[in-house]
Scaffold this motif. Structure first.
Motif, PDB file in Angstrom:
ATOM      1  N   ASN A 196      -0.367   8.272 -11.083  1.00  0.00           N
ATOM      2  CA  ASN A 196      -1.522   8.647 -10.271  1.00  0.00           C
ATOM      3  C   ASN A 196      -1.587  10.169 -10.159  1.00  0.00           C
ATOM      4  O   ASN A 196      -0.680  10.793  -9.597  1.00  0.00           O
ATOM      5  CB  ASN A 196      -1.378   8.019  -8.877  1.00  0.00           C
ATOM      6  CG  ASN A 196      -2.564   8.282  -7.981  1.00  0.00           C
ATOM      7  OD1 ASN A 196      -3.415   9.120  -8.268  1.00  0.00           O
ATOM      8  ND2 ASN A 196      -2.623   7.560  -6.871  1.00  0.00           N
ATOM      9  N   PRO A 197      -2.645  10.810 -10.676  1.00  0.00           N
ATOM     10  CA  PRO A 197      -2.715  12.273 -10.656  1.00  0.00           C
ATOM     11  C   PRO A 197      -2.744  12.848  -9.250  1.00  0.00           C
ATOM     12  O   PRO A 197      -2.425  14.034  -9.057  1.00  0.00           O
ATOM     13  CB  PRO A 197      -4.013  12.569 -11.425  1.00  0.00           C
ATOM     14  CG  PRO A 197      -4.812  11.315 -11.367  1.00  0.00           C
ATOM     15  CD  PRO A 197      -3.820  10.200 -11.331  1.00  0.00           C
ATOM     16  N   LYS A 198      -3.128  12.048  -8.269  1.00  0.00           N
ATOM     17  CA  LYS A 198      -3.165  12.546  -6.890  1.00  0.00           C
ATOM     18  C   LYS A 198      -1.769  12.833  -6.345  1.00  0.00           C
ATOM     19  O   LYS A 198      -1.626  13.476  -5.304  1.00  0.00           O
ATOM     20  CB  LYS A 198      -3.868  11.533  -5.989  1.00  0.00           C
ATOM     21  CG  LYS A 198      -5.347  11.359  -6.282  1.00  0.00           C
ATOM     22  CD  LYS A 198      -5.972  10.356  -5.321  1.00  0.00           C
ATOM     23  CE  LYS A 198      -7.465  10.180  -5.607  1.00  0.00           C
ATOM     24  NZ  LYS A 198      -8.088   9.209  -4.669  1.00  0.00           N
ATOM     25  N   LEU A 199      -0.740  12.341  -7.049  1.00  0.00           N
ATOM     26  CA  LEU A 199       0.635  12.551  -6.594  1.00  0.00           C
ATOM     27  C   LEU A 199       1.279  13.776  -7.224  1.00  0.00           C
ATOM     28  O   LEU A 199       2.379  14.168  -6.821  1.00  0.00           O
ATOM     29  CB  LEU A 199       1.498  11.321  -6.912  1.00  0.00           C
ATOM     30  CG  LEU A 199       1.008   9.960  -6.418  1.00  0.00           C
ATOM     31  CD1 LEU A 199       2.047   8.894  -6.752  1.00  0.00           C
ATOM     32  CD2 LEU A 199       0.720   9.982  -4.933  1.00  0.00           C
ATOM     33  N   GLU A 214       8.087  10.082   1.144  1.00  0.00           N
ATOM     34  CA  GLU A 214       8.167  11.554   1.200  1.00  0.00           C
ATOM     35  C   GLU A 214       9.249  12.071   0.255  1.00  0.00           C
ATOM     36  O   GLU A 214       9.050  13.038  -0.475  1.00  0.00           O
ATOM     37  CB  GLU A 214       8.442  12.019   2.631  1.00  0.00           C
ATOM     38  CG  GLU A 214       8.585  13.522   2.743  1.00  0.00           C
ATOM     39  CD  GLU A 214       8.529  14.025   4.184  1.00  0.00           C
ATOM     40  OE1 GLU A 214       8.822  15.201   4.393  1.00  0.00           O
ATOM     41  OE2 GLU A 214       8.180  13.227   5.079  1.00  0.00           O
ATOM     42  N   THR A 215      10.405  11.410   0.265  1.00  0.00           N
ATOM     43  CA  THR A 215      11.494  11.806  -0.638  1.00  0.00           C
ATOM     44  C   THR A 215      11.117  11.520  -2.088  1.00  0.00           C
ATOM     45  O   THR A 215      11.391  12.336  -2.985  1.00  0.00           O
ATOM     46  CB  THR A 215      12.780  11.044  -0.265  1.00  0.00           C
ATOM     47  OG1 THR A 215      13.099  11.317   1.103  1.00  0.00           O
ATOM     48  CG2 THR A 215      13.931  11.453  -1.147  1.00  0.00           C
ATOM     49  N   ILE A 216      10.472  10.382  -2.329  1.00  0.00           N
ATOM     50  CA  ILE A 216      10.084  10.007  -3.697  1.00  0.00           C
ATOM     51  C   ILE A 216       9.100  11.027  -4.277  1.00  0.00           C
ATOM     52  O   ILE A 216       9.214  11.414  -5.450  1.00  0.00           O
ATOM     53  CB  ILE A 216       9.465   8.597  -3.716  1.00  0.00           C
ATOM     54  CG1 ILE A 216      10.452   7.561  -3.160  1.00  0.00           C
ATOM     55  CG2 ILE A 216       9.007   8.219  -5.114  1.00  0.00           C
ATOM     56  CD1 ILE A 216      11.776   7.514  -3.854  1.00  0.00           C
ATOM     57  N   ILE A 217       8.131  11.476  -3.493  1.00  0.00           N
ATOM     58  CA  ILE A 217       7.145  12.443  -3.971  1.00  0.00           C
ATOM     59  C   ILE A 217       7.816  13.741  -4.401  1.00  0.00           C
ATOM     60  O   ILE A 217       7.489  14.315  -5.441  1.00  0.00           O
ATOM     61  CB  ILE A 217       6.082  12.721  -2.879  1.00  0.00           C
ATOM     62  CG1 ILE A 217       5.223  11.479  -2.651  1.00  0.00           C
ATOM     63  CG2 ILE A 217       5.202  13.910  -3.259  1.00  0.00           C
ATOM     64  CD1 ILE A 217       4.482  10.994  -3.867  1.00  0.00           C
ATOM     65  N   MET A 218       8.767  14.213  -3.621  1.00  0.00           N
ATOM     66  CA  MET A 218       9.480  15.445  -3.997  1.00  0.00           C
ATOM     67  C   MET A 218      10.241  15.249  -5.307  1.00  0.00           C
ATOM     68  O   MET A 218      10.213  16.121  -6.184  1.00  0.00           O
ATOM     69  CB  MET A 218      10.447  15.848  -2.882  1.00  0.00           C
ATOM     70  CG  MET A 218       9.781  16.363  -1.616  1.00  0.00           C
ATOM     71  SD  MET A 218       8.765  17.850  -1.871  1.00  0.00           S
ATOM     72  CE  MET A 218       9.983  19.032  -2.453  1.00  0.00           C
ATOM     73  N   GLU A 219      10.906  14.119  -5.458  1.00  0.00           N
ATOM     74  CA  GLU A 219      11.713  13.894  -6.655  1.00  0.00           C
ATOM     75  C   GLU A 219      10.845  13.648  -7.872  1.00  0.00           C
ATOM     76  O   GLU A 219      11.183  14.077  -8.992  1.00  0.00           O
ATOM     77  CB  GLU A 219      12.674  12.734  -6.402  1.00  0.00           C
ATOM     78  CG  GLU A 219      13.758  13.132  -5.409  1.00  0.00           C
ATOM     79  CD  GLU A 219      14.548  11.982  -4.817  1.00  0.00           C
ATOM     80  OE1 GLU A 219      15.635  12.239  -4.271  1.00  0.00           O
ATOM     81  OE2 GLU A 219      14.080  10.837  -4.898  1.00  0.00           O
ATOM     82  N   ASN A 267       0.800  -1.211   0.000  1.00  0.00           N
ATOM     83  CA  ASN A 267       0.000   0.000   0.000  1.00  0.00           C
ATOM     84  C   ASN A 267       0.838   1.270   0.000  1.00  0.00           C
ATOM     85  O   ASN A 267       0.451   2.284   0.569  1.00  0.00           O
ATOM     86  CB  ASN A 267      -0.948   0.010   1.207  1.00  0.00           C
ATOM     87  CG  ASN A 267      -0.193   0.065   2.522  1.00  0.00           C
ATOM     88  OD1 ASN A 267       0.956  -0.327   2.573  1.00  0.00           O
ATOM     89  ND2 ASN A 267      -0.857   0.557   3.562  1.00  0.00           N
ATOM     90  N   LEU A 268       2.031   1.240  -0.596  1.00  0.00           N
ATOM     91  CA  LEU A 268       2.842   2.448  -0.668  1.00  0.00           C
ATOM     92  C   LEU A 268       2.151   3.532  -1.477  1.00  0.00           C
ATOM     93  O   LEU A 268       2.361   4.721  -1.224  1.00  0.00           O
ATOM     94  CB  LEU A 268       4.214   2.140  -1.274  1.00  0.00           C
ATOM     95  CG  LEU A 268       5.266   1.497  -0.356  1.00  0.00           C
ATOM     96  CD1 LEU A 268       6.639   1.573  -0.997  1.00  0.00           C
ATOM     97  CD2 LEU A 268       5.295   2.130   1.006  1.00  0.00           C
ATOM     98  N   MET A 269       1.328   3.138  -2.463  1.00  0.00           N
ATOM     99  CA  MET A 269       0.622   4.137  -3.243  1.00  0.00           C
ATOM    100  C   MET A 269      -0.354   4.916  -2.357  1.00  0.00           C
ATOM    101  O   MET A 269      -0.460   6.141  -2.437  1.00  0.00           O
ATOM    102  CB  MET A 269      -0.122   3.477  -4.408  1.00  0.00           C
ATOM    103  CG  MET A 269      -0.779   4.472  -5.354  1.00  0.00           C
ATOM    104  SD  MET A 269       0.411   5.609  -6.104  1.00  0.00           S
ATOM    105  CE  MET A 269       1.294   4.487  -7.170  1.00  0.00           C
ATOM    106  N   GLU A 270      -1.054   4.187  -1.496  1.00  0.00           N
ATOM    107  CA  GLU A 270      -1.981   4.852  -0.576  1.00  0.00           C
ATOM    108  C   GLU A 270      -1.210   5.785   0.365  1.00  0.00           C
ATOM    109  O   GLU A 270      -1.631   6.919   0.619  1.00  0.00           O
ATOM    110  CB  GLU A 270      -2.751   3.805   0.226  1.00  0.00           C
ATOM    111  CG  GLU A 270      -3.742   4.392   1.216  1.00  0.00           C
ATOM    112  CD  GLU A 270      -4.453   3.308   2.014  1.00  0.00           C
ATOM    113  OE1 GLU A 270      -4.996   3.641   3.079  1.00  0.00           O
ATOM    114  OE2 GLU A 270      -4.445   2.145   1.567  1.00  0.00           O
ATOM    115  N   LYS A 271      -0.066   5.288   0.862  1.00  0.00           N
ATOM    116  CA  LYS A 271       0.753   6.128   1.736  1.00  0.00           C
ATOM    117  C   LYS A 271       1.299   7.336   0.979  1.00  0.00           C
ATOM    118  O   LYS A 271       1.415   8.434   1.543  1.00  0.00           O
ATOM    119  CB  LYS A 271       1.912   5.304   2.303  1.00  0.00           C
ATOM    120  CG  LYS A 271       1.481   4.220   3.279  1.00  0.00           C
ATOM    121  CD  LYS A 271       2.667   3.387   3.752  1.00  0.00           C
ATOM    122  CE  LYS A 271       3.596   4.203   4.618  1.00  0.00           C
ATOM    123  NZ  LYS A 271       4.728   3.378   5.128  1.00  0.00           N
ATOM    124  N   ALA A 272       1.631   7.135  -0.300  1.00  0.00           N
ATOM    125  CA  ALA A 272       2.144   8.243  -1.106  1.00  0.00           C
ATOM    126  C   ALA A 272       1.080   9.315  -1.318  1.00  0.00           C
ATOM    127  O   ALA A 272       1.377  10.520  -1.311  1.00  0.00           O
ATOM    128  CB  ALA A 272       2.647   7.720  -2.447  1.00  0.00           C
TER     129      ALA A 272
END
Length: 982
Positions: free
Chosen positions: A849-852, A826-831, A568-573
């Protein structure tokens, strides 16, 4: 205060079965390995069985840990061409437990997941070339661990005899030593050319010959060498019954080796691998081969090229009347240094090539452009036979294995067209016969396959080139077999795997299937031992026979015990993206700071519990920081060239709506700031030898002198490479740096160290290659995909970078590894969003995923990376108000934000500040410790420091160092690595 227990690791670097008995070496604090009598080889037992032309060797080793520390063990050993490990066992609760085959990456993932629970797993895997490695955990303080390894091999012919050889070269006495050799179905007494002691001799029992010895405090004096007389007129065929009334067979067919004349070329190219690993080759055997060759070739021109991390056309030599003294003298004085890059090999405009190498390309993939026959020469037991055989096969040359065969015999492949086995005649009632590829004959051919009936005939085809000139008919008959239970199927599977591995990527699935079915360690299959049946059930690994009933009951009765993988990393992302947006949209206002009253007792400034200050002794310029050993360490501040500068034009491809929503426009985010980075000086003892050297050439000369004392110390190469690069000698700097790749096989820690320095030097193609290798070795780690993605971004491949970053969020992980890396999203989202902000419509976002997706520009971003698992390193950032952002104070009044604290993994840790105020910001690292000491040496740290991140005008500077020392919480002795000034 965070606490980590210390776990020391050791290596057994040895040529185990074919060069010497295992030698145990213990890792020092610098990561190099030296003999240490704390851990000894307590017991060694060999059980050898021989029948016909095949043998099975079982080695059982007991290691005793006399220290008070827990150890993790590792043995690395080579095996000969076409030989693989077919059995592995580890003691569990005082009893040996056999391993079971598992897909290689999966086995490593399960091993490391269980290891984090301090349970007892064991793993044996095939690494680069024909080299094998076993890891065992734990070896308890004052305890023992038993390891058993089994391998099968075909015996080589020596004159009219078959020969079995076992080296018994060991420096220290072995408390308990035993050796038993059994030879089946041999009417003539085996001849002992070398024996371990005078009492070791063969005695006959029916048709079986047995020799054995048991000794205490045994000091080896000679090896074991057995000659088995053979009748050159008789075929030897062994068979094993299989399912569906089929039989595995193995035939040893005597053939008179013959040859026809071959035109000696006028000009040959010698490609001599002078990389660091070339030091380990047997150069005397290589010179003997050349001596035999030039005796016959007599008058010939030689173009010599040197291969390491680069390809250098060196010199030309004219050989007259076989005199090659000038060439030999030149080869004897060569310097061996650098990694090995087969992708650098280029044409020399010659008629034939002779390539001397171990075939281990550690710094690049093979790019085969040579258009003339290449004869590949192997003189080392640690080699990649598949790669060297592929090169010779593809170009019409041959492989010469002078490690196992005499140079005077192998040289015939260079001088003549030799008789080859070309295959079998169609129509025989057999299938899956190997070898299938043409093979030069040395007095016999070994054939194995599957027969559809117990008795049949096979016609073998021989000839020169591709033309058949000779046929031999053999008969296989199961009724004549008295060794029906000999496991011929493993020999067959081993031979098939050897041919499939010539085209390993294409045959990956077939190799994996064979390894699993026959329990053989391959490039794609490992052997694993788990401590309890619950772990076999949890990870759905089919256990050895004695645990199957209990395993079936667990699987049937309680499926909830299976591995609860994190998916569920996508949900956490998604949640993390919302949290980052909320943080970004918060208006942080700095309150005015007033002078603080002095404490009445000691007249020192009082400290607010919500703020943590770092006190540094010395000035910011040329700062001297007091380390935790109270010694002064000098660190010079220097300006570093920006590695990646981004122009504002990179955002122009975005739509008007996107531009209007660009958060860089909402704030005055393109702040005028300055990054100053620190050159963290190495404090290693060997640095004193380089203190007064001013030129790159003098540094390199001193490096070669000192290298003998530090040859297995990665820090040594890293530090010297730094010195050379500071002298602006990129050629020598890269050569020394790339040598790190030659120090060990499939070592991700060493390769991560290389990535960091290559990133700094903007050598992006090699950074991409190395990151991809790590990803192949460790697909279970999100960091592997992240490192690869960031390397691709540096290489200018944003779509591939985006795809690999996104893979991290779509993969599943074991619970233990997921816990280790919790918060990495958290780091992945920024990058991920930085890639989108820079490349706009150039990217295909249809699968993202457009939510990201959101703009998150910031004035300051700092990311701390390190190259070792099970390591705790902290990032500290202190703002102009004196507030330190750290793991115990993750959010500051100014809006500074620190990601989750990684206390037992690879990191990374990330600091963000949306809007900077005027003043100085200090960046420090604090090293709490690691629970391992490995070949890669001290933990390597990469700090990426960004100004105006994801704004279109970002600037990046890097700090890379490898000499962190353990600090104590809150004492202000972190290592200063850089500053921002606005």
């Amino acid at each position: 205060m965070k606490k980590l227990s210390t776990l020391f690791s050791f290596l057994l670097f040895s040529n185990l079965f074919f060069a010497q008995i295992p030698i145990l070496e213990i890792a020092s604090k610098n990561g190099d390995y030296k003999m240490n009598n704390e851990v000894i080889l307590q017991s060694l037992n060999y059980d050898i069985k021989i029948t016909g032309n095949i043998s099975t060797t079982v080695a059982t080793m007991v290691f005793k840990n006399n220290s008070s520390r827990i150890l993790e063990g590792r043995i690395t050993f080579p095996l000969p061409e076409n030989v693989s490990v077919s059995g592995y066992a580890l003691d569990i609760n005082g009893k040996l437990r056999n391993a079971v085959p598992v897909e290689k990456a999966r086995a490593k993932e399960v091993f490391e997941s269980i290891e984090k629970r301090s349970v007892d797993p064991g793993i044996l895997e095939k690494v680069e070339g024909n080299n094998f490695r076993t890891r065992i955990y734990p070896v308890l303080a004052n305890g023992e661990r038993t390891v058993q390894i089994t391998y099968n091999q075909e015996l080589k012919k020596s004159g009219n005899n078959l020969e079995y050889f076992l080296p018994l070269d060991y420096k220290a006495p072995i408390p308990l030593f035993s050796l038993k050799t059994t030879v089946f179905e041999n009417s003539t007494m085996p001849q002992l050319e070398e024996r371990p002691d005078g009492s070791f001799d063969f005695k006959k029992n029916g048709n079986v010959w047995v020799a054995e010895t048991k000794r205490s405090n045994y000091k080896t004096t000679e090896n074991l060498r057995i000659n088995l007389p053979q009748n050159n007129e008789e075929n030897s065929v062994l068979m094993q019954k299989a399912s569906d009334d089929q039989f595995y067979f193995l035939a040893n067919v005597p053939v008179t080796a013959s040859s026809i004349s071959k035109k000696i070329p006028q000009t040959i190219g010698i490609i001599w691998d002078n990389s660091l690993s070339g030091l380990k080759r047997d150069h005397e055997k290589e010179f003997e081969l050349l001596e035999e060759y030039f005796k016959v070739a007599k008058n010939i021109n030689v173009k010599l090229a040197l291969l390491s991390n680069e390809f250098e056309e060196s010199k030309s030599f004219k050989i007259t009347n076989g005199n090659w003294a000038e060439l030999k003298t030149f080869l004897k004085t060569l310097t061996y240094d650098g990694g090995t890059d087969f992708g650098e090999i280029k044409n020399l405009n010659v008629e034939e090539y002779v390539l001397f190498s171990d075939g281990l390309s550690t710094f690049g993939d093979l790019n085969l452009t040579l258009n003339k026959p290449v004869y590949t020469i192997i003189s080392s037991p640690k080699a990649n036979f598949s790669q060297m055989k592929f090169i010779s096969l593809k170009t019409g040359g041959e492989l010469l294995n002078i490690n196992q065969n005499l140079p005077a015999q192998e040289v015939k492949k260079l001088l003549f067209q030799n008789l080859k086995f070309l295959g079998i005649k169609p129509g025989s009632d057999v299938s899956e016969v190997y070898p299938q590829l043409p093979q030069t004959i040395n007095n016999n051919v070994v054939l194995t396959g599957i027969s559809n009936q117990g008795k049949t005939s096979i016609t073998l085809l021989f000839g020169f080139g591709n033309k058949v000139s000779q046929e031999i008919v053999i008969t296989i008959n199961a009724e004549n077999q008295s060794t029906k239970d000999w496991d011929i199927s493993k020999f067959w599977a081993q031979k098939k795997i050897s041919e499939l591995e010539l085209f390993g990527e294409k045959n990956k699935e077939d190799i994996e299937d064979l390894g699993k079915q026959f329990g053989i360690a391959t490039n794609n299959t490992s052997l694993i031992v788990l401590e309890n049946v619950q772990d076999y059930a949890r990870y759905e690994i089919f256990p050895p026979a004695e645990l199957r009933a209990e395993y079936d009951q667990i699987i049937k009765g309680n499926r909830d015990q299976r591995d609860a993988r994190m998916t569920n990393l996508m949900e956490k992302a998604e949640l993390m993206t919302e949290d980052l947006k909320k943080w970004w949209n918060t208006d942080f206002k700095s309150s005015k700071k007033y002078p603080k009253p002095l404490d009445r007792q000691n007249q020192a400034p009082s400290v607010n519990n919500s703020e943590v200050h770092t006190e540094l002794s010395g000035q910011v310029q040329g700062v001297q920081i007091r380390g935790n050993n109270s010694a002064e360490r000098t660190q010079d501040i220097q300006e570093v060239v920006t590695v990646r500068g981004i122009s504002s034009a990179s955002n122009k491809s975005r739509s008007d709506d996107e531009v209007s929503n660009n958060k860089s426009a909402e704030i005055e985010n393109i702040a005028k700031g300055k990054i100053t980075t620190i050159d963290v000086k190495s404090d290693q003892e060997y640095m004193k030898f380089f203190d007064k050297l001013n030129s790159a050439e003098s540094i390199y000369s001193q490096y070669l002198v000192q290298r003998e004392n530090y040859i297995q110390t990665p820090t040594f190469y890293f530090d010297v490479a730094n010195l050379l690069l500071q002298k602006n000698n990129g050629k020598l700097g890269l050569k020394v740096l790339s040598s790190i790749a030659d120090l060990d096989l499939e070592n991700e820690e060493l390769y991560k160290l290389l990535i960091y320095k290559l990133k700094e030097q903007n050598i992006n193609d090699k950074q991409v290659w190395i990151a991809k290798k790590i990803m192949e070795w460790r697909p279970m780690d999100p960091h592997s995909y992240r490192d690869y993605a960031l390397a691709l971004e540096d290489e200018g491949k944003p779509q591939e970078a985006l795809n690999n970053l996104y893979k991290i969020l779509n993969r599943s992980y074991t619970q233990e590894l997921a816990n280790r890396d919790n918060g990495i999203e958290e780091t992945i989202i920024m990058e991920l969003n930085e890639l989108v902000s820079r490349n706009g419509n150039k990217l295909d976002l249809s699968k993202i995923n457009p939510k990201l997706i959101t703009d998150l520009p910031v004035n300051i971003r700092v990311v701390l990376n390190w190259n070792k698992d099970n390591t705790d390193i902290d990032l500290w950032v202190t703002d102009p108000n004196g507030e330190k952002c750290m793991y115990s104070n993750k959010k500051t009044a100014l809006g500074g934000r620190l990601s989750d604290d990684f206390t037992g993994g690879f990191g990374p840790e990330q600091f963000l500040l949306k809007k900077a105020i005027k003043g100085k910001y200090k960046i420090e690292t604090n090293f709490y410790g690691e629970n391992q000491v490995t070949l890669s040496g001290p933990t390597a740290i990469l700090a990426e420091i960004y100004l105006n991140y994801a704004t279109g005008k970002q600037e990046r500077k890097l700090v890379i160092f490898q000499n962190q020392k353990k600090s104590k919480e809150g004492n202000g002795d972190g290592v200063l690595i850089g500053e921002f000034e606005f």
